[in-house]
Enzyme design. Structure first.
Site, PDB file in Angstrom:
ATOM      1  CE  LYS A 194      33.200 169.851 -43.998  1.00 13.04           C
ATOM      2  NZ  LYS A 194      34.362 170.275 -43.202  1.00 13.04           N
ATOM      3  CE  LYS A 247      34.356 166.400 -45.810  1.00 13.29           C
ATOM      4  NZ  LYS A 247      34.939 167.132 -44.746  1.00 13.29           N
TER       5      LYS A 247
END
Ligand code: PBG
Ligand code: ZN
Length: 323
Positions: A194, A247
């Site tokens: 992320k 992400k």
């Protein structure tokens, strides 16, 4: 023979469909939901037209609609008004996420799969994803709190929990807690790679969860790195993540591609709020263009190697495919 004629493979729609390597199907999509306390609420998020904050009663109606459109897996976010220094409402038995889980499982049982976001930024008054001690991130206290939070979600009916705080050891901490408390069947979808991205800005408006001091760069990944993303993924797999995630998606297709080649666990990609908002802005109400842009972006994410896509466009895909 002088040159090759690849255009033969593009000559009709039937031939193009026959030879298409990448296909989008609703069953590989996860739709995020934002849920608030209260009744009869369905309020549109200004920076994300078509996406709403729901109270539980209206959520039940919308989930039914999603299921009828082929979307059966949901990522649940709770919007909590009572924020505290330690974010303790994240694991309250009657917290917003916990109530949502019970209501949805009561009505839909195993017809749907529920995944919960496990993080503290929506619950802490300072907006960080972690417990703070004298302005410093307390990693090891945070992973205990995340485990408690994940357990409370499992108890309320979550099928998978999705730790998104980017704390070291968060996956192992949750796995141990779930196993010790009799929830060995509850899975983990880890937000592994992320990045500290600017594409989360519409999302942070929903939660008012931008950090009140500092930023997330000491825990979310540096956008300049890709080797480290592979380590994040590898360690999360070692810590027994069932599904790993990259992400955001669109600016990080190289990461998705590399991850797909290196690892054998299901790979998810999160097509985040800013990616949705960008397409909405460009299309500016032109539905045909919006569909084309959204499909192009989702196909690209799939082509890069994502098995699963988390997207705010999920509800539309069924009708877009059949057109
Ligand atoms: C919580 C969380 C965030 C998102 C998912 N879980 C925001 C953040 O890290 O600031 C972003 C989702 C989106 O932008 O669609 N940590
Ligand atoms: Zn967070």
């Amino acid at each position: 023979m002088e040159y090759n004629r690849l255009r033969r493979l593009r000559s009709t729609k039937a031939i193009r469909d026959l030879t298409a390597q990448t296909n989008i199907e609703t069953k590989n999509f996860i739709l995020p939901y934002f849920v608030v306390e209260g009744e009869k609420i369905k309020s549109e998020i200004i920076s994300m037209p078509g996406i709403y904050r729901f109270s539980i009663d209206n959520l039940l109606v919308d989930v039914k609609d999603s299921v009828s459109k082929g979307i059966k897996t949901f990522l649940i976010f709770g919007i909590e008004e009572n924020k505290t220094k330690t974010g303790s409402s994240a694991y309250a038995r009657n917290g917003i996420i916990q109530k949502v889980l019970r209501a949805l499982k009561d009505k839909f049982a195993d017809k749907i799969t529920l995944i919960t976001d496990v993080c503290l930024c929506g619950f802490t008054d300072h907006g960080h994803c972690a417990i703070i001690n004298s302005e410093k991130i307390d990693n090891d206290t945070t992973i205990n709190v995340l485990a408690k939070t994940a357990l409370s979600h499992a108890q309320a009916g979550a099928d998978f929990t999705a730790p998104s705080a980017m704390m070291d050891g968060q996956v192992l901490s949750i796995r141990r807690m779930l196993d010790n408390q009799g929830y060995a069947d509850v899975g983990i979808m880890a937000y592994s790679a992320k990045y500290a991205s600017n594409l989360y800005s519409p999302f942070r408006d929903i939660f008012d969860s931008s950090p009140k001091f500092g930023d997330r760069q000491t825990y979310q990944m540096d956008i300049r790195n890709s080797n480290q993303a592979m380590l994040e993924l590898e360690y999360d797999i070692q810590e027994h993540a069932d599904i790993v995630m990259v992400k955001p998606a669109l600016f990080y297709l190289d990461i998705i591609c590399k991850a797909k080649q290196l690892f054998n666990v299901p790979l998810a990609a999160y097509n985040v709020s800013g990616e949705y908002a960008m397409i909405k802005k460009l299309a500016d109400g032109n539905e045909k263009l919006e569909k084309a842009l959204a499909m192009e972006s989702l196909i690209s994410i799939k082509r890069a190697g994502a098995d699963i896509i988390i997207s705010y466009f999920a509800k539309n895909i069924g009708s877009w495919i059949s057109e």
